[in-house]
Design a protein around this motif. Structure first.
Motif, mmCIF file in Angstrom:
data_model
loop_
_atom_site.group_PDB
_atom_site.id
_atom_site.type_symbol
_atom_site.label_atom_id
_atom_site.label_comp_id
_atom_site.label_asym_id
_atom_site.label_seq_id
_atom_site.Cartn_x
_atom_site.Cartn_y
_atom_site.Cartn_z
ATOM 1 N N GLU A 1 7.036 -44.330 13.390
ATOM 2 C CA GLU A 1 7.186 -43.224 14.328
ATOM 3 C C GLU A 1 7.387 -41.902 13.596
ATOM 4 O O GLU A 1 6.814 -40.870 13.973
ATOM 5 C CB GLU A 1 8.356 -43.478 15.268
ATOM 6 C CG GLU A 1 8.534 -42.399 16.326
ATOM 7 C CD GLU A 1 9.663 -42.697 17.293
ATOM 8 O OE1 GLU A 1 9.830 -41.917 18.247
ATOM 9 O OE2 GLU A 1 10.374 -43.697 17.081
ATOM 10 N N LYS A 2 8.171 -41.927 12.521
ATOM 11 C CA LYS A 2 8.414 -40.701 11.770
ATOM 12 C C LYS A 2 7.130 -40.196 11.120
ATOM 13 O O LYS A 2 6.855 -38.990 11.121
ATOM 14 C CB LYS A 2 9.499 -40.944 10.722
ATOM 15 C CG LYS A 2 10.870 -41.209 11.326
ATOM 16 C CD LYS A 2 11.930 -41.378 10.258
ATOM 17 C CE LYS A 2 13.304 -41.609 10.888
ATOM 18 N NZ LYS A 2 14.369 -41.781 9.870
ATOM 19 N N ILE B 1 0.614 -55.687 22.961
ATOM 20 C CA ILE B 1 2.031 -56.046 22.883
ATOM 21 C C ILE B 1 2.504 -56.027 21.438
ATOM 22 O O ILE B 1 3.585 -55.513 21.121
ATOM 23 C CB ILE B 1 2.276 -57.434 23.509
ATOM 24 C CG1 ILE B 1 1.984 -57.397 25.010
ATOM 25 C CG2 ILE B 1 3.704 -57.904 23.249
ATOM 26 C CD1 ILE B 1 2.060 -58.751 25.688
ATOM 27 N N LEU B 2 1.671 -56.569 20.558
ATOM 28 C CA LEU B 2 2.037 -56.616 19.145
ATOM 29 C C LEU B 2 2.141 -55.217 18.550
ATOM 30 O O LEU B 2 3.052 -54.932 17.764
ATOM 31 C CB LEU B 2 1.000 -57.440 18.375
ATOM 32 C CG LEU B 2 1.319 -57.782 16.917
ATOM 33 C CD1 LEU B 2 2.646 -58.514 16.814
ATOM 34 C CD2 LEU B 2 0.201 -58.630 16.324
ATOM 35 N N SER B 3 1.232 -54.342 18.926
ATOM 36 C CA SER B 3 1.292 -52.965 18.448
ATOM 37 C C SER B 3 2.561 -52.273 18.931
ATOM 38 O O SER B 3 3.231 -51.565 18.174
ATOM 39 C CB SER B 3 0.059 -52.182 18.915
ATOM 40 O OG SER B 3 -1.111 -52.670 18.310
ATOM 41 N N GLY B 4 2.909 -52.487 20.198
ATOM 42 C CA GLY B 4 4.139 -51.920 20.729
ATOM 43 C C GLY B 4 5.360 -52.432 19.998
ATOM 44 O O GLY B 4 6.297 -51.680 19.716
ATOM 45 N N ALA C 1 2.714 -56.032 8.228
ATOM 46 C CA ALA C 1 3.651 -54.912 8.320
ATOM 47 C C ALA C 1 5.030 -55.376 8.772
ATOM 48 O O ALA C 1 6.058 -54.936 8.236
ATOM 49 C CB ALA C 1 3.104 -53.848 9.271
ATOM 50 N N LEU C 2 5.069 -56.245 9.772
ATOM 51 C CA LEU C 2 6.353 -56.771 10.234
ATOM 52 C C LEU C 2 7.076 -57.501 9.102
ATOM 53 O O LEU C 2 8.286 -57.332 8.911
ATOM 54 C CB LEU C 2 6.138 -57.713 11.427
ATOM 55 C CG LEU C 2 5.767 -57.026 12.742
ATOM 56 C CD1 LEU C 2 5.213 -58.054 13.737
ATOM 57 C CD2 LEU C 2 6.976 -56.318 13.340
ATOM 58 N N GLU D 1 8.206 -50.360 17.688
ATOM 59 C CA GLU D 1 9.643 -50.436 17.960
ATOM 60 C C GLU D 1 10.425 -50.922 16.750
ATOM 61 O O GLU D 1 11.491 -50.388 16.425
ATOM 62 C CB GLU D 1 9.887 -51.379 19.145
ATOM 63 C CG GLU D 1 11.340 -51.488 19.547
ATOM 64 C CD GLU D 1 11.537 -52.380 20.761
ATOM 65 O OE1 GLU D 1 12.676 -52.799 20.990
ATOM 66 O OE2 GLU D 1 10.549 -52.653 21.475
ATOM 67 N N VAL D 2 9.905 -51.937 16.078
ATOM 68 C CA VAL D 2 10.623 -52.556 14.965
ATOM 69 C C VAL D 2 10.532 -51.723 13.694
ATOM 70 O O VAL D 2 11.493 -51.629 12.922
ATOM 71 C CB VAL D 2 10.072 -53.984 14.710
ATOM 72 C CG1 VAL D 2 10.674 -54.569 13.435
ATOM 73 C CG2 VAL D 2 10.370 -54.879 15.906
#
Length: 203
Positions: free
Chosen positions: A144-145, A131-134, A38-39, A138-139
Motif C-alpha cells: 500500500e505504501k 480474493i487473493l489479491s485483496g 509474496a505472502l 491487507e497482509v
C-alpha cells in the motif's frame, strides 16, 4: 544474497504450483503464484526480519509482483516447472511430471510451516485471484505504501517495520535487529555492484 537462492525460489514455485493443481484441479496462473510467493516472503520478513526468498517486488494493481520472475514470465523454465503463455496475455505454471517434486530440504522447519499455512488458507476452491489479491493488499502493508507513492513503484522491505529508522538500538525488536543486519548487507552489496566496472561485472 541468500545461499541457494535460485534453488529455494524454484522449489517454492514448484511447491505452490503442485498444491494449487492438487487442490483446484488446474494449473495456477502467474497471478496466483506471484501472490503465494509474496505472502511467503513478507510473512517470513515480519516474523524473522528476513524475507524467505529475497525477491524484489513492484506494487501493481493486483498486489505485489516479483520483478525478476515477471520479466521472464514468457520463457521461464526449469527442471521442475515451465511458465506457459496462454491467450489474453495470461500465463500458467505447469509442473513437470516424471516424479518431479519440490525439495523442501532447502527450507527451515518454520518456513515449511508457513508455506503449508498459506496452502491451507489460500489454496481452495472458494479463493479466486480477486480474493487473493485483496488478501495480499491487507497482509502486505508495504504494498500500500509503495502504491501510494506511485503505481508500479518498487516495494521497500523496510516499510514492513514502521518507524524503525527512528528507533534506538535498545528499542528494536529481535526481528527489527535481524532486518537491519540483512538490509545493511543488501544495500552494501548493491553499492559495491554499482561501483564495479562493466568489465569487472562480466568477469
Amino acid at each position: 544474497m541468500f545461499a541457494y537462492k535460485k534453488e529455494r525460489l524454484e522449489n517454492a514455485i514448484c511447491f505452490f504450483a503442485k498444491e494449487h493443481k492438487r487442490r483446484k484441479k488446474k494449473d495456477p496462473t502467474q497471478t496466483y503464484i506471484y501472490k503465494y510467493l509474496a505472502l511467503f516472503d513478507f510473512e517470513m520478513l515480519v516474523k524473522t526480519g528476513r524475507p524467505a526468498l529475497d525477491l524484489e517486488y513492484k506494487a501493481m494493481a493486483k498486489g505485489p509482483v516479483p520483478i525478476e520472475i515477471y520479466e521472464k514470465r514468457n520463457s521461464y523454465e526449469t527442471e521442475l516447472f515451465k511458465f506457459v503463455p496462454q491467450e489474453e496475455k495470461n500465463t500458467v505454471i505447469v509442473v513437470k511430471t516424471k516424479g518431479k517434486r519440490p525439495n523442501l530440504e532447502y527450507f527451515s522447519e518454520s518456513e515449511i510451516t508457513e508455506m503449508q499455512r498459506i496452502v491451507e488458507i489460500y489454496i481452495n476452491t472458494s479463493v479466486d485471484t480477486n480474493i487473493l489479491s485483496g488478501a495480499s493488499h491487507e497482509v502486505i502493508a508495504p504494498w500500500e505504501k509503495a502504491w501510494k507513492r506511485r503505481n508500479n513503484h518498487k516495494i521497500e522491505m523496510i516499510d514492513a517495520f514502521p518507524g524503525i529508522s527512528n528507533k534506538k538500538d535498545e528499542d528494536l525488536s529481535p526481528q527489527e535487529e535481524n532486518f537491519l543486519t540483512y538490509y545493511g548487507l543488501k544495500k552494501g552489496m548493491e553499492i559495491e555492484s554499482r561501483r564495479r566496472s562493466p568489465v569487472e561485472q562480466l568477469s
